[in-house]
Design a protein around this motif. Structure first.
Motif, PDB file in Angstrom:
ATOM      1  N   ASP A 102      34.237  41.190  58.744  1.00  0.00           N
ATOM      2  CA  ASP A 102      34.618  42.427  59.429  1.00  0.00           C
ATOM      3  C   ASP A 102      35.102  43.448  58.403  1.00  0.00           C
ATOM      4  O   ASP A 102      36.259  43.448  57.991  1.00  0.00           O
ATOM      5  N   ALA A 103      34.200  44.342  57.997  1.00  0.00           N
ATOM      6  CA  ALA A 103      34.531  45.325  56.963  1.00  0.00           C
ATOM      7  C   ALA A 103      35.619  46.292  57.399  1.00  0.00           C
ATOM      8  O   ALA A 103      36.234  46.950  56.558  1.00  0.00           O
ATOM      9  N   ALA A 104      35.887  46.374  58.702  1.00  0.00           N
ATOM     10  CA  ALA A 104      36.912  47.295  59.190  1.00  0.00           C
ATOM     11  C   ALA A 104      38.324  46.812  58.843  1.00  0.00           C
ATOM     12  O   ALA A 104      39.255  47.618  58.787  1.00  0.00           O
ATOM     13  N   VAL A 105      38.487  45.514  58.598  1.00  0.00           N
ATOM     14  CA  VAL A 105      39.833  44.983  58.354  1.00  0.00           C
ATOM     15  C   VAL A 105      39.943  44.177  57.063  1.00  0.00           C
ATOM     16  O   VAL A 105      41.053  43.891  56.605  1.00  0.00           O
ATOM     17  N   PHE A 106      38.813  43.812  56.462  1.00  0.00           N
ATOM     18  CA  PHE A 106      38.843  42.971  55.269  1.00  0.00           C
ATOM     19  C   PHE A 106      37.753  43.448  54.325  1.00  0.00           C
ATOM     20  O   PHE A 106      36.589  43.511  54.696  1.00  0.00           O
ATOM     21  N   ASN A 107      38.134  43.776  53.080  1.00  0.00           N
ATOM     22  CA  ASN A 107      37.193  44.325  52.111  1.00  0.00           C
ATOM     23  C   ASN A 107      36.652  43.187  51.244  1.00  0.00           C
ATOM     24  O   ASN A 107      37.214  42.853  50.201  1.00  0.00           O
ATOM     25  N   ALA A 108      35.536  42.583  51.691  1.00  0.00           N
ATOM     26  CA  ALA A 108      34.961  41.455  50.961  1.00  0.00           C
ATOM     27  C   ALA A 108      34.438  41.845  49.578  1.00  0.00           C
ATOM     28  O   ALA A 108      34.623  41.087  48.619  1.00  0.00           O
ATOM     29  N   PRO A 109      33.777  43.020  49.404  1.00  0.00           N
ATOM     30  CA  PRO A 109      33.355  43.398  48.047  1.00  0.00           C
ATOM     31  C   PRO A 109      34.527  43.557  47.086  1.00  0.00           C
ATOM     32  O   PRO A 109      34.437  43.182  45.911  1.00  0.00           O
ATOM     33  N   LEU A 110      35.645  44.100  47.564  1.00  0.00           N
ATOM     34  CA  LEU A 110      36.834  44.221  46.719  1.00  0.00           C
ATOM     35  C   LEU A 110      37.370  42.845  46.365  1.00  0.00           C
ATOM     36  O   LEU A 110      37.783  42.594  45.225  1.00  0.00           O
ATOM     37  N   GLU A 111      37.355  41.932  47.324  1.00  0.00           N
ATOM     38  CA  GLU A 111      37.807  40.560  47.080  1.00  0.00           C
ATOM     39  C   GLU A 111      37.019  39.930  45.937  1.00  0.00           C
ATOM     40  O   GLU A 111      37.596  39.356  45.005  1.00  0.00           O
ATOM     41  N   GLN A 112      35.703  40.048  45.991  1.00  0.00           N
ATOM     42  CA  GLN A 112      34.876  39.433  44.963  1.00  0.00           C
ATOM     43  C   GLN A 112      35.041  40.130  43.618  1.00  0.00           C
ATOM     44  O   GLN A 112      35.071  39.486  42.563  1.00  0.00           O
ATOM     45  N   ALA A 113      35.169  41.462  43.652  1.00  0.00           N
ATOM     46  CA  ALA A 113      35.340  42.210  42.407  1.00  0.00           C
ATOM     47  C   ALA A 113      36.633  41.818  41.700  1.00  0.00           C
ATOM     48  O   ALA A 113      36.672  41.693  40.465  1.00  0.00           O
ATOM     49  N   VAL A 114      37.703  41.632  42.450  1.00  0.00           N
ATOM     50  CA  VAL A 114      38.978  41.219  41.850  1.00  0.00           C
ATOM     51  C   VAL A 114      38.848  39.836  41.229  1.00  0.00           C
ATOM     52  O   VAL A 114      39.366  39.569  40.131  1.00  0.00           O
ATOM     53  N   ARG A 115      38.148  38.943  41.892  1.00  0.00           N
ATOM     54  CA  ARG A 115      37.973  37.595  41.346  1.00  0.00           C
ATOM     55  C   ARG A 115      37.119  37.617  40.080  1.00  0.00           C
ATOM     56  O   ARG A 115      37.364  36.840  39.142  1.00  0.00           O
ATOM     57  N   ASP A 116      36.130  38.491  40.034  1.00  0.00           N
ATOM     58  CA  ASP A 116      35.347  38.647  38.809  1.00  0.00           C
ATOM     59  C   ASP A 116      36.227  39.196  37.680  1.00  0.00           C
ATOM     60  O   ASP A 116      36.132  38.757  36.526  1.00  0.00           O
ATOM     61  N   TRP A 117      37.083  40.138  38.008  1.00  0.00           N
ATOM     62  CA  TRP A 117      38.000  40.731  37.039  1.00  0.00           C
ATOM     63  C   TRP A 117      38.959  39.679  36.493  1.00  0.00           C
ATOM     64  O   TRP A 117      39.287  39.664  35.296  1.00  0.00           O
ATOM     65  N   ALA A 118      39.395  38.775  37.350  1.00  0.00           N
ATOM     66  CA  ALA A 118      40.357  37.744  36.947  1.00  0.00           C
ATOM     67  C   ALA A 118      39.803  36.830  35.856  1.00  0.00           C
ATOM     68  O   ALA A 118      40.570  36.230  35.094  1.00  0.00           O
ATOM     69  N   ARG A 119      38.494  36.740  35.766  1.00  0.00           N
ATOM     70  CA  ARG A 119      37.888  35.916  34.712  1.00  0.00           C
ATOM     71  C   ARG A 119      38.062  36.543  33.330  1.00  0.00           C
ATOM     72  O   ARG A 119      37.898  35.868  32.311  1.00  0.00           O
ATOM     73  N   LEU A 120      38.390  37.826  33.324  1.00  0.00           N
ATOM     74  CA  LEU A 120      38.483  38.570  32.065  1.00  0.00           C
ATOM     75  C   LEU A 120      39.917  38.911  31.664  1.00  0.00           C
ATOM     76  O   LEU A 120      40.150  39.362  30.534  1.00  0.00           O
ATOM     77  N   ASP A 121      40.864  38.742  32.572  1.00  0.00           N
ATOM     78  CA  ASP A 121      42.224  39.234  32.348  1.00  0.00           C
ATOM     79  C   ASP A 121      43.227  38.210  32.878  1.00  0.00           C
ATOM     80  O   ASP A 121      43.253  37.919  34.081  1.00  0.00           O
ATOM     81  N   ASP A 122      44.042  37.669  31.991  1.00  0.00           N
ATOM     82  CA  ASP A 122      44.988  36.625  32.389  1.00  0.00           C
ATOM     83  C   ASP A 122      46.035  37.127  33.382  1.00  0.00           C
ATOM     84  O   ASP A 122      46.484  36.383  34.256  1.00  0.00           O
ATOM     85  N   LYS A 123      46.434  38.397  33.245  1.00  0.00           N
ATOM     86  CA  LYS A 123      47.415  38.955  34.183  1.00  0.00           C
ATOM     87  C   LYS A 123      46.830  39.015  35.590  1.00  0.00           C
ATOM     88  O   LYS A 123      47.498  38.672  36.574  1.00  0.00           O
ATOM     89  N   VAL A 124      45.590  39.430  35.690  1.00  0.00           N
ATOM     90  CA  VAL A 124      44.925  39.494  36.995  1.00  0.00           C
ATOM     91  C   VAL A 124      44.712  38.093  37.534  1.00  0.00           C
ATOM     92  O   VAL A 124      44.882  37.840  38.736  1.00  0.00           O
ATOM     93  N   LEU A 125      44.349  37.161  36.666  1.00  0.00           N
ATOM     94  CA  LEU A 125      44.175  35.770  37.086  1.00  0.00           C
ATOM     95  C   LEU A 125      45.461  35.226  37.694  1.00  0.00           C
ATOM     96  O   LEU A 125      45.438  34.546  38.725  1.00  0.00           O
ATOM     97  N   ALA A 126      46.592  35.536  37.064  1.00  0.00           N
ATOM     98  CA  ALA A 126      47.878  35.080  37.598  1.00  0.00           C
ATOM     99  C   ALA A 126      48.144  35.681  38.969  1.00  0.00           C
ATOM    100  O   ALA A 126      48.646  35.002  39.875  1.00  0.00           O
TER     101      ALA A 126
END
Length: 211
Positions: A102-126
């Motif tokens: 449900d894109a109206a209440v949950f941003n799935a693309p943002l969720e995946q993008a943050v998880r991809d970012w976490a692979r590159l940045d220890d602060k984001v991973l934490a």
């Protein structure tokens, strides 16, 4: 792409505000990754100057911190709201599945993008690991509320949550009808209980509105 609604900043006034910069950053981030989120590029995309950016943010890092806060406010809060409001285990588990569609209440693309970012940045991973722990705790409370002992509640919560996160990350080429044909077996696997036929029928009908 549907306009991104910003929840952690006040609505923008006629002049550009923090929410406009954050919205532009999120759209850029979801489409092209964290390295593409650069001040000059964002300024061009919204028709502003670099000086305007520094009026609202001290640094690019402050903007990136705001992006993480927005992710948490949008997605983690919604999961908590849905599960806290569940009147039965059936409703809670199926509502957990539904919000990822449900894109109206949950941003799935943002969720995946943050998880991809976490692979590159220890602060984001934490930050991601902390949010995952919070989400698992919320799901654990759902199971505990409907008569699972504490250890079983936690294990089932972990299995349910990580299976859903993994499914989204894999992005399998699976038709919704095919996935829904396995609904009752998924529910039995995750909960050890039989799904109510009425709840299953209602869920399939409601989910079709999101796909």
């Amino acid at each position: 792409m549907k306009t991104v609604e910003i929840r952690t900043e006040s609505p923008s006034k006629p002049q550009l505000g923090r929410a406009d910069w954050l919205r532009a950053a999120i759209v850029c981030f979801m489409n092209e990754g964290i390295d593409a989120v650069q001040i000059t590029r964002l300024a061009t995309s919204i028709g502003a100057s670099r000086g305007s950016f520094y009026w609202h943010f001290k640094s690019r890092q402050e903007l990136l911190d705001g992006l993480l806060n927005e992710w948490s406010a949008v997605n983690s809060q919604r999961i908590k709201e849905v599960l806290d409001e569940a009147t039965s285990l059936d409703v809670g588990v199926l509502s957990f599945f539904a919000i990822w569609n449900d894109a109206a209440v949950f941003n799935a693309p943002l969720e995946q993008a943050v998880r991809d970012w976490a692979r590159l940045d220890d602060k984001v991973l934490a930050a991601v690991r902390a949010e995952d722990a919070n989400r698992v705790a919320v799901i654990t409370q759902l199971f505990h509320r409907f008569d699972y002992d504490p250890q079983e509640a936690e294990v089932r919560a972990r299995v349910l949550y990580f299976a859903q996160v993994g499914y989204v990350a894999m992005n399998p080429n699976e038709a919704e009808a095919e996935r829904m044909s396995r609904l009752e077996n998924y529910f039995l696997t995750f909960t050890g209980r039989v799904l109510s036929a009425d709840v299953a029928t209602s869920f399939r009908h409601d989910l079709s509105a999101f796909t």
